[in-house]
Design an enzyme around this catalytic site. Structure first.
Site, PDB file in Angstrom:
ATOM      1  N   ASP A  65      11.247 -11.601   7.805  1.00 56.90           N
ATOM      2  CA  ASP A  65      10.295 -12.115   8.557  1.00 56.90           C
ATOM      3  C   ASP A  65       9.667 -13.351   7.912  1.00 56.90           C
ATOM      4  OD1 ASP A  65       8.539 -11.475  10.853  1.00 56.90           O
ATOM      5  OD2 ASP A  65       7.172 -11.379   9.377  1.00 56.90           O
TER       6      ASP A  65
ATOM      7  N   PHE B 140      -2.976  -1.132  14.705  1.00 56.59           N
ATOM      8  CA  PHE B 140      -2.747  -1.316  13.483  1.00 56.59           C
ATOM      9  C   PHE B 140      -2.562  -2.968  13.457  1.00 56.59           C
ATOM     10  CE2 PHE B 140       0.699  -2.271  10.216  1.00 56.59           C
ATOM     11  CZ  PHE B 140      -0.167  -2.237   9.039  1.00 56.59           C
TER      12      PHE B 140
ATOM     13  N   PHE C  93      13.088  -4.979   3.878  1.00 54.51           N
ATOM     14  CA  PHE C  93      14.063  -5.625   4.422  1.00 54.51           C
ATOM     15  C   PHE C  93      13.839  -6.395   5.586  1.00 54.51           C
ATOM     16  CE2 PHE C  93      16.907  -4.475   8.511  1.00 54.51           C
ATOM     17  CZ  PHE C  93      17.399  -5.864   8.454  1.00 54.51           C
TER      18      PHE C  93
ATOM     19  N   LYS D 227       1.012  -1.178   0.008  1.00 55.96           N
ATOM     20  CA  LYS D 227       0.129   0.019   0.046  1.00 55.96           C
ATOM     21  C   LYS D 227       0.714   1.091   0.089  1.00 55.96           C
ATOM     22  CE  LYS D 227      -2.475  -1.754   3.609  1.00 55.96           C
ATOM     23  NZ  LYS D 227      -1.810  -3.092   3.563  1.00 55.96           N
TER      24      LYS D 227
ATOM     25  N   LYS E 199       8.167  -3.698  17.587  1.00 57.33           N
ATOM     26  CA  LYS E 199       8.411  -4.519  16.160  1.00 57.33           C
ATOM     27  C   LYS E 199       7.585  -3.500  15.229  1.00 57.33           C
ATOM     28  CE  LYS E 199       6.861  -8.462  13.885  1.00 57.33           C
ATOM     29  NZ  LYS E 199       6.126  -9.675  13.548  1.00 57.33           N
TER      30      LYS E 199
ATOM     31  N   ASP F 270       9.258 -16.973   9.573  1.00 57.39           N
ATOM     32  CA  ASP F 270       7.825 -17.515   9.937  1.00 57.39           C
ATOM     33  C   ASP F 270       7.707 -18.698   9.091  1.00 57.39           C
ATOM     34  OD1 ASP F 270       7.565 -15.395  11.799  1.00 57.39           O
ATOM     35  OD2 ASP F 270       6.256 -14.278  10.747  1.00 57.39           O
TER      36      ASP F 270
ATOM     37  N   ASP G   9      -3.922  -6.434  12.334  1.00 52.07           N
ATOM     38  CA  ASP G   9      -3.238  -7.354  11.699  1.00 52.07           C
ATOM     39  C   ASP G   9      -3.317  -8.864  12.222  1.00 52.07           C
ATOM     40  OD1 ASP G   9      -1.931  -6.388   9.341  1.00 52.07           O
ATOM     41  OD2 ASP G   9       0.010  -7.132   9.956  1.00 52.07           O
ATOM     42  N   ASP G  10      -3.556  -9.060  13.661  1.00 47.13           N
ATOM     43  CA  ASP G  10      -3.670 -10.176  14.183  1.00 47.13           C
ATOM     44  C   ASP G  10      -4.925 -10.792  13.751  1.00 47.13           C
ATOM     45  OD1 ASP G  10      -1.103  -9.869  15.334  1.00 47.13           O
ATOM     46  OD2 ASP G  10      -1.699  -9.455  17.285  1.00 47.13           O
TER      47      ASP G  10
ATOM     48  N   ARG H  28       3.077 -13.524  -0.172  1.00 44.51           N
ATOM     49  CA  ARG H  28       2.968 -11.905   0.474  1.00 44.51           C
ATOM     50  C   ARG H  28       2.596 -11.257  -0.651  1.00 44.51           C
ATOM     51  NH1 ARG H  28       3.665  -9.322   5.037  1.00 44.51           N
ATOM     52  NH2 ARG H  28       5.204 -10.820   5.843  1.00 44.51           N
TER      53      ARG H  28
ATOM     54  N   ASP I  83       8.812 -11.175  19.577  1.00 42.81           N
ATOM     55  CA  ASP I  83       7.817 -11.937  18.698  1.00 42.81           C
ATOM     56  C   ASP I  83       8.411 -13.362  18.438  1.00 42.81           C
ATOM     57  OD1 ASP I  83       5.376 -11.898  17.127  1.00 42.81           O
ATOM     58  OD2 ASP I  83       6.431 -11.745  15.368  1.00 42.81           O
TER      59      ASP I  83
END
Length: 360
Positions: free
Chosen positions: A99, A246, A94, A54, A202, A103, A250-251, A108, A171
């Site tokens: 990430d 935010f 980056f 975005k 984070k 994970d 996301d969660d 993505r 995290d």
């Protein structure tokens, strides 16, 4: 932002990419074949990993400079602000490349993660993340070395990178390892105070505060002056609330949004993340419901993942989030209204409008 503004912003990206590719082509003591391999590779890597989201973080820098200048930007000011905005997007790239590897993510922005792409190994992708970070400092040096705020701009990126990496450690260490093996799930580690610390470091600093602080720094606001201290502190206060809101969004989206809408396949449950959902669930569960989490949270098992999501629905966590969302909006509106000068409020109204009730 209008499509014209987005097009102008993307045009600056192309200029930065060309400069970086030229840097690679001018590296000494490399054969033409090696240089071609490098330029061919990064001519794919950069447009794949940097633009495409975005781009709110980058556009916020431009908006911030416009708000602080209280007028239309000159061509030079726009380009400077856009270059700084793209460095925030580079920092995001980056972090995301790294990430996704940590994970074990699959997609993505609706496409395979960079490390999952053909001809890109995981080892390549780790190194690519490091190179993406270095490109930030190459670009800042190229365009801002003689700017009065050059050191402050550098330090904002250095500090924000450290803060985000601290948050990433919190995290990814929700379930620790010992002797290379994951320790048994310890639900006592999933607390809202741990979650809030993780989110602050984070998400809040790099996704919200950095863009606002870059605009302040570029416009000459000294963080050591009386006026500067107030402005940076007000920006930080609002950005910490926006960032937490935010991340909680996301969660919730990770668990409930369809992958085709979200642009990625959520893996928070499988990865045993200290998410807002599991923290709130643990405050509400009875003994039987807690057992569902103990038996299924952190397992790469589709049936178990669904059981956790069903539990979230039974606990009405989506409804709880909607109530929280409205309360955060009200809190943000009140904080923003107290910011002086009043024109600076427009930046935070812009940010809040970007994320309020978002669906991806």
């Amino acid at each position: 932002m209008s499509s014209t503004d987005m097009e102008s912003f993307l045009e600056i990206y192309k200029q930065i990419e060309s400069e970086i590719i030229a840097d690679i082509q001018s590296l000494p003591a490399l054969s033409d074949n090696v240089k071609k391999q490098l330029t061919d590779y990064y001519s794919v890597c950069l447009p794949y990993t940097v633009p495409g989201g975005k781009m709110t973080r980058g556009l916020t820098v431009i908006k911030g400079v416009e708000v602080l200048k209280q007028r239309a930007l000159t061509e030079k000011e726009y380009k400077d602000a856009a270059i700084l905005g793209w460095q925030v997007e580079w920092l995001q790239a980056f972090f995301l490349v790294a990430d996704d590897i940590m994970d074990g993510s699959i997609t993505r922005r609706g496409s395979p993660c960079w490390y999952k792409c053909p001809n890109v190994t995981q080892d390549n992708a780790i190194n690519d993340a490091l190179i993406l970070e270095n490109m930030i400092y190459q670009t800042l040096r190229r365009h801002f070395k003689t700017h009065p705020s050059y050191v402050q701009l550098l330090e904002l990126f250095i500090d924000t990178t450290f803060q985000t990496e601290v948050g990433q450690h919190i995290d990814t260490n929700g379930t620790p390892y010992a002797d290379g093996e994951r320790a048994p799930l310890d639900l006592t580690r999933f607390t809202l105070d741990r979650y809030q610390g993780c989110v602050r470091y984070k998400t809040c600093y790099y996704s919200f505060y950095l863009s606002c602080a870059l605009a302040l720094a570029y416009c000459g606001y000294d963080p050591e002056s009386e006026e500067g201290k107030v402005l940076y502190k007000k920006a930080e206060d609002v950005c910490m609330i926006l960032g937490e809101y935010f991340q909680i969004q996301d969660d919730v989206l990770d668990a409930f949004a369809p992958p085709e809408v979200l642009g990625k396949i959520g893996t928070d449950i499988e990865d045993a993340k200290c998410s807002w959902l599991v923290c709130k669930a643990l405050e509400l569960v009875n003994d039987e419901q807690r057992m569902v989490l103990e038996e299924n949270y952190g397992r790469h098992d589709p049936v178990g993942v669904q059981k956790v999501k069903d539990l979230y629905k039974d606990l009405k966590l989506e409804e709880l989030f909607r109530a929280y969302e409205d309360e955060r909006k009200e809190t943000c509106d009140e904080l923003i209204a107290m910011i002086r000068p009043e024109n600076f409020q427009e930046l935070f109204k812009f940010l809040l409008a970007k994320i309020y009730k978002r669906e991806k």
